[in-house]
Design an enzyme around this catalytic site. Structure first.
Site, mmCIF file in Angstrom:
data_model
loop_
_atom_site.group_PDB
_atom_site.id
_atom_site.type_symbol
_atom_site.label_atom_id
_atom_site.label_comp_id
_atom_site.label_asym_id
_atom_site.label_seq_id
_atom_site.Cartn_x
_atom_site.Cartn_y
_atom_site.Cartn_z
ATOM 1 N N HIS A 122 -11.595 10.877 14.497
ATOM 2 C CA HIS A 122 -11.302 10.181 15.757
ATOM 3 C C HIS A 122 -9.996 10.711 16.358
ATOM 4 O O HIS A 122 -9.890 10.952 17.545
ATOM 5 C CB HIS A 122 -11.208 8.670 15.503
ATOM 6 C CG HIS A 122 -10.299 8.282 14.371
ATOM 7 N ND1 HIS A 122 -10.468 8.751 13.085
ATOM 8 C CD2 HIS A 122 -9.191 7.511 14.329
ATOM 9 C CE1 HIS A 122 -9.511 8.270 12.315
ATOM 10 N NE2 HIS A 122 -8.721 7.506 13.039
ATOM 11 N N ARG A 123 -8.996 10.933 15.507
ATOM 12 C CA ARG A 123 -7.689 11.426 15.986
ATOM 13 C C ARG A 123 -7.828 12.871 16.494
ATOM 14 O O ARG A 123 -7.254 13.229 17.518
ATOM 15 C CB ARG A 123 -6.679 11.344 14.829
ATOM 16 C CG ARG A 123 -5.254 11.745 15.207
ATOM 17 C CD ARG A 123 -4.257 11.263 14.168
ATOM 18 N NE ARG A 123 -4.292 9.816 14.056
ATOM 19 C CZ ARG A 123 -4.882 9.160 13.034
ATOM 20 N NH1 ARG A 123 -5.418 9.812 12.025
ATOM 21 N NH2 ARG A 123 -4.916 7.848 13.034
ATOM 22 N N ASP B 77 -2.730 4.401 18.503
ATOM 23 C CA ASP B 77 -3.210 3.126 17.975
ATOM 24 C C ASP B 77 -4.665 3.334 17.602
ATOM 25 O O ASP B 77 -5.461 3.834 18.404
ATOM 26 C CB ASP B 77 -3.059 1.993 18.994
ATOM 27 C CG ASP B 77 -3.128 0.651 18.268
ATOM 28 O OD1 ASP B 77 -2.221 0.372 17.458
ATOM 29 O OD2 ASP B 77 -4.102 -0.099 18.476
ATOM 30 N N PHE C 217 -5.507 8.878 3.829
ATOM 31 C CA PHE C 217 -4.770 7.606 3.790
ATOM 32 C C PHE C 217 -5.667 6.505 4.353
ATOM 33 O O PHE C 217 -6.782 6.756 4.813
ATOM 34 C CB PHE C 217 -3.475 7.723 4.617
ATOM 35 C CG PHE C 217 -3.708 7.906 6.095
ATOM 36 C CD1 PHE C 217 -3.989 9.164 6.612
ATOM 37 C CD2 PHE C 217 -3.665 6.829 6.973
ATOM 38 C CE1 PHE C 217 -4.215 9.345 7.973
ATOM 39 C CE2 PHE C 217 -3.886 6.998 8.345
ATOM 40 C CZ PHE C 217 -4.161 8.267 8.831
ATOM 41 N N LYS D 245 -0.542 9.325 9.505
ATOM 42 C CA LYS D 245 -0.711 9.763 10.905
ATOM 43 C C LYS D 245 0.306 10.849 11.258
ATOM 44 O O LYS D 245 -0.023 11.853 11.893
ATOM 45 C CB LYS D 245 -0.446 8.594 11.861
ATOM 46 C CG LYS D 245 -1.508 7.548 11.948
ATOM 47 C CD LYS D 245 -1.076 6.593 13.084
ATOM 48 C CE LYS D 245 -1.879 5.338 13.125
ATOM 49 N NZ LYS D 245 -1.416 4.413 14.177
ATOM 50 N N SER E 293 5.230 6.538 15.296
ATOM 51 C CA SER E 293 4.426 5.888 14.262
ATOM 52 C C SER E 293 5.224 5.764 12.982
ATOM 53 O O SER E 293 5.981 6.672 12.631
ATOM 54 C CB SER E 293 3.165 6.721 13.983
ATOM 55 O OG SER E 293 2.455 6.167 12.898
ATOM 56 N N GLY E 294 5.025 4.655 12.288
ATOM 57 C CA GLY E 294 5.629 4.485 10.975
ATOM 58 C C GLY E 294 4.630 4.815 9.875
ATOM 59 O O GLY E 294 4.924 4.635 8.699
ATOM 60 N N ASN E 295 3.430 5.254 10.255
ATOM 61 C CA ASN E 295 2.384 5.550 9.273
ATOM 62 C C ASN E 295 2.478 7.032 8.898
ATOM 63 O O ASN E 295 2.180 7.918 9.707
ATOM 64 C CB ASN E 295 1.016 5.229 9.899
ATOM 65 C CG ASN E 295 -0.129 5.446 8.946
ATOM 66 O OD1 ASN E 295 -0.162 6.425 8.221
ATOM 67 N ND2 ASN E 295 -1.073 4.527 8.950
HETATM 68 P P1 ITT Z 1 1.824 2.707 13.568
HETATM 69 O O1 ITT Z 1 1.395 1.536 14.441
HETATM 70 O O2 ITT Z 1 3.259 2.680 13.227
HETATM 71 O O3 ITT Z 1 1.357 4.018 14.117
HETATM 72 P P2 ITT Z 1 -0.119 1.587 11.722
HETATM 73 O O4 ITT Z 1 -0.580 2.011 10.367
HETATM 74 O O5 ITT Z 1 0.309 0.144 11.885
HETATM 75 O O6 ITT Z 1 1.071 2.564 12.134
HETATM 76 P P3 ITT Z 1 -2.215 1.079 13.645
HETATM 77 O O7 ITT Z 1 -1.570 -0.163 14.149
HETATM 78 O O8 ITT Z 1 -2.790 2.040 14.649
HETATM 79 O O9 ITT Z 1 -1.229 1.962 12.771
HETATM 80 O O10 ITT Z 1 -3.340 0.640 12.616
HETATM 81 C C1 ITT Z 1 -4.357 1.527 12.241
HETATM 82 C C2 ITT Z 1 -4.956 1.127 10.911
HETATM 83 O O11 ITT Z 1 -6.091 1.955 10.687
HETATM 84 C C3 ITT Z 1 -3.988 1.354 9.745
HETATM 85 O O12 ITT Z 1 -4.315 0.486 8.675
HETATM 86 C C4 ITT Z 1 -4.295 2.803 9.387
HETATM 87 O O13 ITT Z 1 -3.969 3.129 8.049
HETATM 88 C C5 ITT Z 1 -5.804 2.873 9.650
HETATM 89 N N1 ITT Z 1 -6.130 4.237 10.091
HETATM 90 C C6 ITT Z 1 -5.837 4.817 11.282
HETATM 91 N N2 ITT Z 1 -6.237 6.091 11.305
HETATM 92 C C7 ITT Z 1 -6.800 6.319 10.100
HETATM 93 C C8 ITT Z 1 -7.371 7.444 9.501
HETATM 94 O O14 ITT Z 1 -7.423 8.625 10.107
HETATM 95 N N3 ITT Z 1 -7.857 7.312 8.272
HETATM 96 C C9 ITT Z 1 -7.797 6.143 7.618
HETATM 97 N N4 ITT Z 1 -7.244 5.038 8.090
HETATM 98 C C10 ITT Z 1 -6.738 5.124 9.325
#
Ligand code: ITT
Length: 205
Positions: free
Chosen positions: A181-182, A74, A153, A20, A15-17
């Site tokens: 959810h995670r 995802d 976030f 997460k 993940s780049g987030n």
């Molecule tokens: P990666 O694909 O690199 O993991 P991403 O941010 O693009 O990073 P997703 O495609 O899964 O991840 O998109 C999920 C979106 O939902 C993204 O905007 C996240 O910030 C948001 N999100 C996911 N889990 C969350 C959480 O626990 N709290 C708040 N926002 C969340």
């Protein structure tokens, strides 16, 4: 927190987030493994039609490219009054967290029904296209009328978990890591992951 040794097996978080990645580091802290982030330059196109398909694409691509086991997530918000949107497009809904939040609040400005579900699909993959674990977790809630709270976030400030009366961003880290959810997805993954580690001290095989 467990301190790891260089000989411990490696798991790459696909993940780049950073939000997460931080949550996964905490969720995985009782495992005797080295948790590392994916190389920044490695981007994966999310061309799947479901959370599950996209988690699979990310985990396989990162495992194949790094030669290590990879864990992908995802996730996204499905809003009932918007027929499940933004769903798998939650990250692509706008360019930044605050713009995503503003867009969702604007689209729901006339909605009385605020119910939504946060979904996380997790996938653990090994090199050579091997899918090892796939799970999904949910958390039910409502979209607030305005952002509340400073933690976390993404959509955290506008997602309220009904029985708590708190948004994810108003919760302590521990509370979000219990209810989210995670966290729910991770609870399903954990026993399977524990078995895999017990049977594969070198996760590359
Ligand atoms: P990666 O694909 O690199 O993991 P991403 O941010 O693009 O990073 P997703 O495609 O899964 O991840 O998109 C999920 C979106 O939902 C993204 O905007 C996240 O910030 C948001 N999100 C996911 N889990 C969350 C959480 O626990 N709290 C708040 N926002 C969340």
């Amino acid at each position: 927190m467990t301190s790891f040794k260089p000989a411990d097996p490696v798991l790459v978080i696909a993940s780049g987030n950073l939000g997460k990645v931080k949550e996964f580091r905490e969720l995985l802290c009782n495992f005797q493994i080295q948790v590392i982030a994916k190389p920044e330059s490695l981007e994966v196109d999310e061309t799947g039609r479901s959370f599950k398909e996209n988690a699979r694409l990310k985990a396989i691509s990162v495992a194949n490219n790094t030669g290590e086991w990879a864990l992908a997530d995802d996730s996204g918000l499905s809003v009932l009054a918007l027929s499940g949107k933004p769903g798998i497009h939650s990250a692509r809904y706008a360019d930044s967290d605050s713009e995503r939040i503003n867009r969702l609040l604007a689209e729901m400005s006339t909605c009385d029904d605020r119910r939504a579900i946060f979904v996380a699909a997790l996938c653990v993959a090994a090199p050579k296209d091997q899918i090892l674990i796939e799970v999904e977790g949910l958390c039910e809630g409502v979209i607030t009328k305005a952002p509340r709270g400073e933690s976390g976030f993404g959509y955290d400030p506008i997602f309220e978990v009904i029985p708590t009366g708190l948004t994810y961003a108003e919760m302590s880290r521990n509370q979000k890591q219990e209810l989210s959810h995670r966290a729910n997805a991770f609870r399903s993954l954990e026993p399977q992951f524990r078995n895999l580690i017990a049977n594969n001290s070198d996760l590359r095989n």
